[in-house]
Design a protein around this motif. Structure first.
Motif, PDB file in Angstrom:
ATOM      1  N   THR A  61       0.827  -1.208   0.000  1.00 48.99           N
ATOM      2  CA  THR A  61       0.000   0.000   0.000  1.00 48.99           C
ATOM      3  C   THR A  61       0.863   1.261   0.000  1.00 48.99           C
ATOM      4  OG1 THR A  61      -1.727  -1.178   1.209  1.00 48.99           O
ATOM      5  CG2 THR A  61      -1.826   1.230   1.229  1.00 48.99           C
ATOM      6  N   TYR A  62       1.887   1.260   0.838  1.00 47.58           N
ATOM      7  CA  TYR A  62       2.781   2.415   0.972  1.00 47.58           C
ATOM      8  C   TYR A  62       3.411   2.784  -0.370  1.00 47.58           C
ATOM      9  CZ  TYR A  62       6.521   5.285   3.065  1.00 47.58           C
ATOM     10  OH  TYR A  62       7.367   6.305   3.413  1.00 47.58           O
ATOM     11  N   SER A  63       3.762   1.778  -1.190  1.00 49.66           N
ATOM     12  CA  SER A  63       4.475   2.022  -2.444  1.00 49.66           C
ATOM     13  C   SER A  63       3.585   2.568  -3.546  1.00 49.66           C
ATOM     14  CB  SER A  63       5.130   0.718  -2.932  1.00 49.66           C
ATOM     15  OG  SER A  63       4.143  -0.268  -3.207  1.00 49.66           O
ATOM     16  N   GLN A  64       2.284   2.637  -3.309  1.00 53.31           N
ATOM     17  CA  GLN A  64       1.363   3.143  -4.324  1.00 53.31           C
ATOM     18  C   GLN A  64       1.059   4.631  -4.170  1.00 53.31           C
ATOM     19  OE1 GLN A  64      -2.139   0.572  -4.831  1.00 53.31           O
ATOM     20  NE2 GLN A  64      -0.971  -1.105  -3.936  1.00 53.31           N
ATOM     21  N   VAL A  65       1.657   5.245  -3.148  1.00 52.50           N
ATOM     22  CA  VAL A  65       1.424   6.672  -2.882  1.00 52.50           C
ATOM     23  C   VAL A  65       2.769   7.375  -2.760  1.00 52.50           C
ATOM     24  CG1 VAL A  65       0.395   8.330  -1.288  1.00 52.50           C
ATOM     25  CG2 VAL A  65      -0.699   6.105  -1.646  1.00 52.50           C
ATOM     26  N   PRO A  66       2.980   8.488  -3.463  1.00 49.11           N
ATOM     27  CA  PRO A  66       4.258   9.201  -3.355  1.00 49.11           C
ATOM     28  C   PRO A  66       4.424   9.853  -1.986  1.00 49.11           C
ATOM     29  CG  PRO A  66       2.725  10.431  -4.731  1.00 49.11           C
ATOM     30  CD  PRO A  66       2.073   9.115  -4.451  1.00 49.11           C
ATOM     31  N   HIS A  67       5.667   9.887  -1.503  1.00 56.19           N
ATOM     32  CA  HIS A  67       5.955  10.461  -0.190  1.00 56.19           C
ATOM     33  C   HIS A  67       7.051  11.520  -0.322  1.00 56.19           C
ATOM     34  CE1 HIS A  67       3.608   7.232   1.709  1.00 56.19           C
ATOM     35  NE2 HIS A  67       4.161   6.435   0.800  1.00 56.19           N
ATOM     36  N   ASP A  68       6.956  12.521   0.502  1.00 55.14           N
ATOM     37  CA  ASP A  68       7.970  13.578   0.539  1.00 55.14           C
ATOM     38  C   ASP A  68       9.163  13.131   1.378  1.00 55.14           C
ATOM     39  OD1 ASP A  68       6.468  15.288  -1.047  1.00 55.14           O
ATOM     40  OD2 ASP A  68       5.390  16.117   0.695  1.00 55.14           O
ATOM     41  N   PRO A  69      10.335  13.749   1.166  1.00 55.61           N
ATOM     42  CA  PRO A  69      10.608  14.876   0.275  1.00 55.61           C
ATOM     43  C   PRO A  69      10.798  14.429  -1.175  1.00 55.61           C
ATOM     44  CG  PRO A  69      12.601  14.246   1.411  1.00 55.61           C
ATOM     45  CD  PRO A  69      11.520  13.383   1.976  1.00 55.61           C
ATOM     46  N   ARG A  70      10.620  15.349  -2.093  1.00 55.56           N
ATOM     47  CA  ARG A  70      10.785  15.080  -3.516  1.00 55.56           C
ATOM     48  C   ARG A  70      12.211  15.386  -3.961  1.00 55.56           C
ATOM     49  NH1 ARG A  70       5.913  13.995  -6.104  1.00 55.56           N
ATOM     50  NH2 ARG A  70       4.267  13.845  -4.523  1.00 55.56           N
ATOM     51  N   SER A  71      12.628  14.745  -5.049  1.00 53.08           N
ATOM     52  CA  SER A  71      13.935  15.063  -5.628  1.00 53.08           C
ATOM     53  C   SER A  71      13.879  16.446  -6.263  1.00 53.08           C
ATOM     54  CB  SER A  71      14.326  14.016  -6.670  1.00 53.08           C
ATOM     55  OG  SER A  71      13.404  14.003  -7.749  1.00 53.08           O
ATOM     56  N   SER A  72      15.045  17.047  -6.431  1.00 56.13           N
ATOM     57  CA  SER A  72      15.101  18.423  -6.950  1.00 56.13           C
ATOM     58  C   SER A  72      15.149  18.483  -8.464  1.00 56.13           C
ATOM     59  CB  SER A  72      16.333  19.139  -6.373  1.00 56.13           C
ATOM     60  OG  SER A  72      17.528  18.459  -6.737  1.00 56.13           O
ATOM     61  N   GLY A  73      15.103  17.314  -9.142  1.00 56.38           N
ATOM     62  CA  GLY A  73      15.116  17.287 -10.599  1.00 56.38           C
ATOM     63  C   GLY A  73      13.739  17.554 -11.183  1.00 56.38           C
ATOM     64  N   PRO A  74      13.645  17.606 -12.509  1.00 58.15           N
ATOM     65  CA  PRO A  74      12.367  17.920 -13.165  1.00 58.15           C
ATOM     66  C   PRO A  74      11.271  16.893 -12.891  1.00 58.15           C
ATOM     67  CG  PRO A  74      14.032  17.232 -14.772  1.00 58.15           C
ATOM     68  CD  PRO A  74      14.746  17.453 -13.481  1.00 58.15           C
ATOM     69  N   LEU A  75      11.630  15.657 -12.563  1.00 58.77           N
ATOM     70  CA  LEU A  75      10.622  14.635 -12.290  1.00 58.77           C
ATOM     71  C   LEU A  75      10.073  14.719 -10.869  1.00 58.77           C
ATOM     72  CD1 LEU A  75      12.235  11.505 -14.051  1.00 58.77           C
ATOM     73  CD2 LEU A  75      10.444  13.020 -14.922  1.00 58.77           C
ATOM     74  N   ALA A  76      10.782  15.414  -9.984  1.00 58.77           N
ATOM     75  CA  ALA A  76      10.361  15.558  -8.581  1.00 58.77           C
ATOM     76  C   ALA A  76       9.924  14.217  -7.996  1.00 58.77           C
ATOM     77  CB  ALA A  76       9.238  16.587  -8.466  1.00 58.77           C
ATOM     78  N   LEU A  77      10.805  13.235  -8.055  1.00 54.56           N
ATOM     79  CA  LEU A  77      10.462  11.887  -7.614  1.00 54.56           C
ATOM     80  C   LEU A  77      10.391  11.795  -6.098  1.00 54.56           C
ATOM     81  CD1 LEU A  77      12.626   9.785 -10.106  1.00 54.56           C
ATOM     82  CD2 LEU A  77      10.168  10.259 -10.204  1.00 54.56           C
ATOM     83  N   PRO A  78       9.449  11.019  -5.581  1.00 53.29           N
ATOM     84  CA  PRO A  78       9.254  10.933  -4.128  1.00 53.29           C
ATOM     85  C   PRO A  78      10.300  10.047  -3.452  1.00 53.29           C
ATOM     86  CG  PRO A  78       7.738   9.464  -5.234  1.00 53.29           C
ATOM     87  CD  PRO A  78       8.446  10.228  -6.318  1.00 53.29           C
ATOM     88  N   TYR A  79      10.334  10.146  -2.151  1.00 50.32           N
ATOM     89  CA  TYR A  79      11.198   9.316  -1.306  1.00 50.32           C
ATOM     90  C   TYR A  79      10.364   8.130  -0.841  1.00 50.32           C
ATOM     91  CZ  TYR A  79      14.197   8.044   2.670  1.00 50.32           C
ATOM     92  OH  TYR A  79      14.996   7.385   3.573  1.00 50.32           O
ATOM     93  N   MET A  80      10.742   6.906  -1.261  1.00 50.12           N
ATOM     94  CA  MET A  80       9.867   5.757  -1.067  1.00 50.12           C
ATOM     95  C   MET A  80      10.419   4.709  -0.094  1.00 50.12           C
ATOM     96  SD  MET A  80       7.295   6.655  -2.845  1.00 50.12           S
ATOM     97  CE  MET A  80       6.289   5.198  -3.064  1.00 50.12           C
ATOM     98  N   ARG A  81      11.421   5.064   0.674  1.00 48.69           N
ATOM     99  CA  ARG A  81      11.909   4.115   1.667  1.00 48.69           C
ATOM    100  C   ARG A  81      10.999   4.126   2.897  1.00 48.69           C
ATOM    101  NH1 ARG A  81      18.177   4.334   2.976  1.00 48.69           N
ATOM    102  NH2 ARG A  81      17.603   2.256   3.765  1.00 48.69           N
ATOM    103  N   PRO A  82      10.776   2.963   3.493  1.00 49.23           N
ATOM    104  CA  PRO A  82      10.025   2.959   4.755  1.00 49.23           C
ATOM    105  C   PRO A  82      10.841   3.627   5.855  1.00 49.23           C
ATOM    106  CG  PRO A  82      10.899   0.769   4.274  1.00 49.23           C
ATOM    107  CD  PRO A  82      11.178   1.612   3.071  1.00 49.23           C
ATOM    108  N   ALA A  83      10.184   4.010   6.927  1.00 50.57           N
ATOM    109  CA  ALA A  83      10.879   4.605   8.067  1.00 50.57           C
ATOM    110  C   ALA A  83      11.930   3.640   8.591  1.00 50.57           C
ATOM    111  CB  ALA A  83       9.876   4.931   9.168  1.00 50.57           C
ATOM    112  N   PRO A  84      13.050   4.142   9.129  1.00 53.17           N
ATOM    113  CA  PRO A  84      14.137   3.256   9.587  1.00 53.17           C
ATOM    114  C   PRO A  84      13.671   2.128  10.492  1.00 53.17           C
ATOM    115  CG  PRO A  84      14.882   5.521   9.605  1.00 53.17           C
ATOM    116  CD  PRO A  84      13.424   5.569   9.255  1.00 53.17           C
ATOM    117  N   ALA A  85      12.731   2.407  11.393  1.00 51.52           N
ATOM    118  CA  ALA A  85      12.270   1.366  12.311  1.00 51.52           C
ATOM    119  C   ALA A  85      11.460   0.288  11.605  1.00 51.52           C
ATOM    120  CB  ALA A  85      11.430   1.985  13.423  1.00 51.52           C
TER     121      ALA A  85
END
Length: 547
Positions: free
Chosen positions: A73-97
């Motif tokens: 479920t988590y991987s189907q929704v973009p999460h911040d922060p976004r990359s600074s490039g033109p695609l503004a790709l989301p940060y998709m890693r789960p929380a460290p814990a």
């Protein structure tokens, strides 16, 4: 013993706690906690266990507030922060814990590559994909049991483990914990292969306390020899699964020079691999037309794959020196038994098996078998599958040839990646040109996406994986960049590599969470950082992880 026993105990306990939270049952948690306790007693002083108990009392009471989201479920929704490039790709890693395994060596590579990559969008793609195996797929790991259970993404069973760990190969010599995990993966896989060499996907080991998954698609499927569905998730016979076990084994040895993985489980598994090679290389009929069958799989009755022809035995074949298979790496039925890329991978890995056995002075007879079969298979590939410099994807030894390719590795497009030939070999160059054109029935192209797919989804959903294989198979900078940005521009804004992508609709894809494709992408980026650094890095200086 760690100089900070309480901190180390706390880290260990939290890992066990998160395993429970994902398992979602008290019974499974108690089993995991017991396994962990045994490890503590075996590996550390009793005082450390007492320290843990004090920490545990405080943590368990607050566990309800620490639920981790389901990554599918988590991987189907973009999460911040976004990359600074033109695609503004989301940060998709789960929380460290919520990550299923943590490696300081992996984190260092991510940090290095983020600072080295020219394009912040590619840097974000690498940051998301490189740790994806460790972040999301380690469902069970016990150092004392030397067992680990790994999933491939939203599929909750063991499959394609060699690809999931290939991009960590160079880190095994500098990260002992990661190496220990991989050795446990090998041992768990060895137990499965030694018992069920014709099966390619398995349930969690009983030591894990994880409940077996019910596979609706296996209901009503007859397999001979019979299998236990509490151990086996599905018993489709795919030759590449056995190749993958050999590849993971030799990669571990090459990186660590540790021979302890060659235990009784591993030796039994290797014996069973040669059993399958001998059985499945035989022709369908003997000289008196007696029908030869060692394994069959009926399919049907609700199975995802249809019935294997001829009562589960496959299409007839003649002896060529190659090894037959009923299913492709995609899980789809083979049209003809002799799958060229799987046999190419087998030939390469048998050569590697002989090399590590000779280097370590072990199993001389097995080494000789491996050399003989590797040569026999390779010669048969060149003799029976290549016509006018074009490899056939499948043959039957009776004149039948199927000229196509499937995106799933091993594929014809991935032959250089597999180590079977050089990317400039004339037969590969000619075959590659055909595969990336309309002459390949499973090549498709739209306005924004193109590539090779396969019947596993449909002809108009190519797989990004095919572009990764294409990059491994060329030194042409423009071809590399074209494929690289075809991938990067088609993640539907999610910053992960999907299974397949529609050529008609950029929002139409399959599987937001596909750890195999993520791992393969990250491996390709690291290959370019070494082989073509000036193409993607800020400087033209080669980068190699772990060095």
């Amino acid at each position: 013993m760690s100089p900070y026993p309480l901190a180390a105990a706390l880290v260990d306990f939290i890992k066990g706690l998160w395993s429970w939270l994902e398992a979602r049952t008290i019974t499974q948690f108690l089993t995991l906690f017991w396994n962990w306790t045994v490890e503590m007693l075996l590996g550390y002083r009793l005082g450390r266990l007492w320290q843990l108990a004090l920490v545990a009392t405080a943590l368990v009471s607050d566990s309800a507030s620490a639920q981790c989201p389901d990554y599918t479920t988590y991987s189907q929704v973009p999460h911040d922060p976004r990359s600074s490039g033109p695609l503004a790709l989301p940060y998709m890693r789960p929380a460290p814990a919520c990550r299923t395994f943590n490696s300081t060596a992996v984190e260092k590579v991510i940090s290095d590559m983020k600072s080295l990559l020219k394009d912040p969008d590619l840097a974000r793609l690498f940051e998301n994909t490189f740790p994806n195996t460790l972040d999301t797929t380690v469902k069970y790991f016990s150092k004392s049991e030397n067992l680990a259970f790994i999933i491939t993404g939203d599929i909750t069973f063991v499959k394609r483990l060699h690809f999931l760990f290939a991009h960590y190969h160079s880190l095994l010599s500098v990260d002992k914990d990661l190496a220990t995990l991989v050795k446990a993966v090998i041992n768990n896989e060895a137990r499965y292969v030694s018992q069920y060499p014709y099966c390619g996907s398995f349930q969690p080991p009983p030591e894990s306390g994880l409940a077996p998954s019910h596979n609706d698609w296996a209901d009503g499927v007859t397999v001979n020899p019979p299998v236990n569905n509490q151990t086996v998730f599905e018993c489709k016979y795919e030759l590449d699964s056995l190749c993958g076990f050999l590849k993971l084994s030799r990669s571990y040895y090459d990186a660590t020079k540790d021979t302890s993985f060659m235990n009784s489980n591993w030796r039994a598994a290797v014996d069973q691999i040669f059993r399958v090679i001998n059985e499945q290389s035989q022709s369908t009929f003997d000289e008196n037309f007696n029908f030869i069958s060692y394994y069959n799989w009926t399919g049907g009755n609700g199975a995802l794959s249809p019935m294997v022809p001829n009562h589960g035995n496959g299409e007839p074949k003649a002896y060529t020196g190659m090894v037959g298979t009923h299913h492709r790496p995609s899980d789809d039925l083979s049209v003809f038994a002799f799958l060229t890329p799987a046999n190419a991978m087998l030939s390469v890995e048998l050569t590697n098996l002989a090399r590590i056995l000779d280097t370590t002075g072990q199993l001389h007879n097995v080494s000789q078998q491996a050399k003989q079969w590797s040569s026999t298979i390779s010669n048969a590939i060149w003799k029976t599958t290549v016509v006018d410099n074009i490899f056939a994807y499948e043959t039957n030894g009776l004149g039948g040839r199927y000229v196509m390719d499937d995106a799933n590795v091993p594929s014809l497009l991935s032959l250089p990646y597999l180590g079977f030939l050089q990317k400039n070999h004339p037969a590969y160059v000619a075959t590659r040109k055909l595969l990336l054109s309309r002459q390949n029935p499973y090549f498709a192209a739209g306005k924004t996406f193109n590539g090779i797919g396969g019947p596993h989804v449909d002809p108009w959903h190519p797989w990004p994986m095919s572009h990764i294989s294409a990059i491994f198979g060329t030194d042409d900078d423009q071809e590399i960049l074209k494929s690289l940005y075809t991938i990067a521009n088609n993640t539907n804004g999610l910053g992960l590599i999907h299974e397949s992508q529609s050529i008609y609709n950029p929002t139409d894809y399959t599987r937001s969470w596909f750890a195999w494709a993520n791992s393969y992408f990250a491996e390709m980026i690291l290959d370019l950082a070494d082989r073509k650094p000036g193409l993607i890095l800020k400087t033209n200086k080669s980068y190699k992880p772990g060095q």
